[in-house]
Scaffold this active site. Structure first.
Site, PDB file in Angstrom:
ATOM      1  N   GLY A  57       0.495  83.907  19.762  1.00  0.00           N
ATOM      2  CA  GLY A  57       1.283  84.344  18.678  1.00  0.00           C
ATOM      3  C   GLY A  57       2.490  83.586  18.177  1.00  0.00           C
ATOM      4  N   THR A  58       3.252  83.784  17.458  1.00  0.00           N
ATOM      5  CA  THR A  58       4.690  82.660  16.941  1.00  0.00           C
ATOM      6  C   THR A  58       5.906  83.297  16.230  1.00  0.00           C
ATOM      7  OG1 THR A  58       4.510  80.265  15.734  1.00  0.00           O
ATOM      8  CG2 THR A  58       2.978  81.947  14.883  1.00  0.00           C
ATOM      9  N   THR A  59       6.793  82.842  15.919  1.00  0.00           N
ATOM     10  CA  THR A  59       8.162  82.743  15.141  1.00  0.00           C
ATOM     11  C   THR A  59       8.289  81.693  14.383  1.00  0.00           C
ATOM     12  OG1 THR A  59       9.002  84.742  16.658  1.00  0.00           O
ATOM     13  CG2 THR A  59       9.834  83.482  15.066  1.00  0.00           C
TER      14      THR A  59
END
Length: 272
Positions: A57-59
């Site tokens: 996951g990341t942003t």
């Protein structure tokens, strides 16, 4: 001068004789094998599945405003419920006027960023000019398309400035899809980032306002998304090239936000 008097192929054996030493054959052998197919190259058309599911996951985000292009991202690399690394670089400069934000598998993203950097440099050496941002996105899309349906997981957002056409923001993913727009956010925290960006993004933003909006969007996403966090990296791309802000710890941003909320509540109670 050596002359080949005899060249015979018998299974996996070659007999070579020279004019000077006609009685001494030069023999080449390969190890015997019951299955000769085991020496063949592997079939790359078949997909090799991973032995375990890979969660990540990341942003990351990017948007265009009157002062150029802003690219921002968190720095947490996650592997399922574990924080694999708290200080990775998810924004990579490709050349003086182009950076890419990366989402997906860390190894895949790093590999394709290096391939893209190499191809852009080779193009510049051959043609004496830089490849445009749209041309770069098309090249990357063509290179990634053969891996559609495989385990390759790459989502890159190209944030750059073209000399002729100005700011550009193009999203390319591992199935070959290519989208151009004014705002993109990618990763598990992107719904939260979009909530902030949609409410505050305007073309007329100043540089400081745009930077503040990007920081706020990443901060809100990391606060709600467990797979994003730790720090925020931010790049500003203009006609003069890209510039990078100093990495900021989101923990400090969280404490500042809590203090601000506490002051607002105290002020509201006094007014009542």
């Amino acid at each position: 001068m050596t002359v080949f008097d005899q060249l015979s192929l018998d299974g996996l054996r070659f007999n070579l004789t020279s004019e000077k030493n006609s009685a001494i054959p030069l023999d080449f052998f390969t190890p015997p094998s019951a299955n000769s197919a085991s020496f063949c190259l592997p079939n790359h058309s078949t997909t090799v599945r991973r032995p375990f599911p890979l969660s990540h996951g990341t942003t990351t985000l990017g948007f265009i405003f009157q002062g150029g292009v802003i690219a921002a991202a968190d720095t947490r690399a996650s592997a399922g419920g574990l924080v694999a690394c708290p200080a990775v670089h998810k924004i990579t400069p490709i050349h003086s006027h182009l950076v890419v934000t990366s989402s997906g598998s860390g190894a895949d993203c790093m590999l394709w960023e290096r391939i893209l950097t190499r191809e852009i440099r080779l193009y510049q050496l051959r043609h004496r000019r830089r490849l445009s941002i749209r041309g770069t996105a098309k090249l990357l899309s063509f290179m990634l398309h053969p891996f559609k349906g495989t385990e390759v997981c790459v989502a890159l957002t190209l944030c750059g400035w073209d000399k002729e056409s100005g700011p550009k923001l193009i999203y390319v993913c591992s199935d070959g899809a290519r989208l151009q727009g004014d705002i993109f956010s990618v990763g598990s925290g992107s719904p939260y980032a979009y909530g902030v960006l949609d409410g505050g993004l305007k073309w007329s933003l100043s540089k400081d306002e745009a930077i503040s909006l990007a920081r706020e969007a990443v901060f809100r996403a990391t606060h709600r998304d467990a797979y994003s966090g730790n720090n925020v990296d931010l790049f500003h791309i203009t006609a003069q090239g890209w510039s990078q802000r100093k990495r900021e710890d989101l923990k400090e941003e969280y404490y500042r936000d809590m203090e601000k909320r506490s002051k607002d509540r105290r002020g509201k109670i006094k007014r009542e």
